[in-house]
Design a protein around this motif. Sequence first.
Motif, short mmCIF file in Angstrom:
data_model
loop_
_atom_site.label_atom_id
_atom_site.label_comp_id
_atom_site.label_asym_id
_atom_site.label_seq_id
_atom_site.Cartn_x
_atom_site.Cartn_y
_atom_site.Cartn_z
N PRO A 252 0.84 -1.20 0.00
CA PRO A 252 0.00 0.00 0.00
C PRO A 252 0.88 1.26 0.00
CG PRO A 252 -0.69 -1.56 1.70
CD PRO A 252 0.64 -2.03 1.21
N PRO A 253 0.32 2.39 -0.42
CA PRO A 253 1.10 3.64 -0.36
C PRO A 253 1.31 4.09 1.07
CG PRO A 253 -1.16 4.08 -1.03
CD PRO A 253 -1.02 2.59 -0.99
N TRP A 254 2.40 4.82 1.30
CA TRP A 254 2.74 5.38 2.61
C TRP A 254 2.69 4.27 3.66
CZ3 TRP A 254 3.73 10.79 3.40
CH2 TRP A 254 3.70 11.53 2.22
N TRP A 255 3.55 3.30 3.48
CA TRP A 255 3.48 2.05 4.21
C TRP A 255 4.84 1.65 4.79
CZ3 TRP A 255 -0.68 -0.65 5.66
CH2 TRP A 255 -0.53 -1.99 6.06
N ALA B 58 5.23 -6.85 12.31
CA ALA B 58 5.73 -7.69 11.22
C ALA B 58 4.85 -7.59 9.98
CB ALA B 58 5.83 -9.14 11.69
N GLY B 59 3.55 -7.37 10.21
CA GLY B 59 2.63 -7.29 9.08
C GLY B 59 2.57 -5.93 8.42
N GLY B 60 3.30 -4.97 8.99
CA GLY B 60 3.34 -3.63 8.43
C GLY B 60 2.15 -2.76 8.84
N PHE B 61 2.29 -1.47 8.66
CA PHE B 61 1.17 -0.53 8.85
C PHE B 61 1.48 0.75 8.09
CE2 PHE B 61 4.00 1.27 11.94
CZ PHE B 61 3.58 2.57 12.17
N GLY B 62 0.46 1.56 7.88
CA GLY B 62 0.67 2.78 7.12
C GLY B 62 -0.18 3.92 7.63
N VAL B 63 -0.12 5.03 6.91
CA VAL B 63 -0.86 6.22 7.30
C VAL B 63 -1.61 6.75 6.08
CG1 VAL B 63 0.75 6.86 9.11
CG2 VAL B 63 1.09 7.75 6.79
N VAL B 64 -2.59 7.58 6.33
CA VAL B 64 -3.32 8.23 5.25
C VAL B 64 -2.40 9.29 4.63
CG1 VAL B 64 -5.34 9.62 4.63
CG2 VAL B 64 -5.51 7.87 6.43
N PRO B 65 -2.18 9.26 3.32
CA PRO B 65 -1.31 10.26 2.68
C PRO B 65 -1.80 11.68 2.95
CG PRO B 65 -1.77 8.46 1.16
CD PRO B 65 -2.66 8.26 2.35
#
Length: 331
Positions: free
Chosen positions: A86-89, A161-168
């Motif tokens: 995903p973007p910004w991840w 470990a599974g990653g995370f992101g933010v709203v651009p």
Amino acid sequence: MIEIVDTGPLNTIQDLGRPGYRDIGVTVSGAMDPLALTIANLLVGNDAGAAAVELQTFPVRIRFEQNTAFSVTGGGSAALDGETLPPWWMQIADAGQILEILPSKTSARAYVAFEGGVDVAPVMGSRSTSLRGAFGGNDGRALRKGDVLRLGSPAADVLPAGGFGVVPPLREMASLFPVAENGALLIRALPAGEHDLFGADAERFWTEDWKISAQSDRTGYRLSGNPIRLTEPVEMRSHGIVAGVVQVPPGGEPIVQMSDANTAGGYPKIAGIVEADLWRLGQARIGTRLRFVRATHAEARMLDQAIATYIGDVETTARQVGRALKAMAGR
């Protein structure tokens, strides 16, 4: 460590720059999109100004020599061993995995941060690459195929470990960063010292569209359009300039100073872009159409506060994720 398996030209190591040396002719350099670099660092537990990789030519492939947390922000489409991210991840890569980043249709630059930051020797307090000065970063040059980069010591925070992101940011703060009805990028600016010397042409600067020409780089964006000229010639001494200053050379097509801005110049200044819009300009591609909008100092401060709030929310979220994982690990 990481290995640059494949890269285009002009991709470099950047942080938030080296202010404080313009009086001796040293440019600030640093990320063209400092907001994207800041968020990339926060996602992997780094300080906001840690050194990361700035990409402006693609494709790019990076091999991880050890298990490493990384993040990709800004433009670009990223995949880890062929699996699209995903973007910004933020994600954790295993040793041997390859990160591939392809170009974006809308944004010019991508930022890749690594847990611990890119460990190159600081020069004048910064690890940013100055291509014009041939110092900083990786021996003062762009990254090349086969380069191996060391990483710093990771933070103590536990990362998912599974990653995370933010709203651009352009989605989170969409109402604050609009575009014109015709698709032109709206860039807010304040009139500068010689603004009124352009007479009626000064008003055209604000009402007509400009296009980022191919004669643009990290030093400055040359804008093509209907030339604007002084009402009469004026002699000016060379004076200090900074990123965001819009100068008008004799040909009448404005030049916007960018991250590798000259430290001094003698062209008349028609405007200064508010800092909160510089990161968007740093993501504008060659050929992008711009329209300048008169701003007020109060509006500029409001935008700065909104961006600071966004960064603070990301930092808080990243810390909360780390604390929650720590608590789970301790059970």
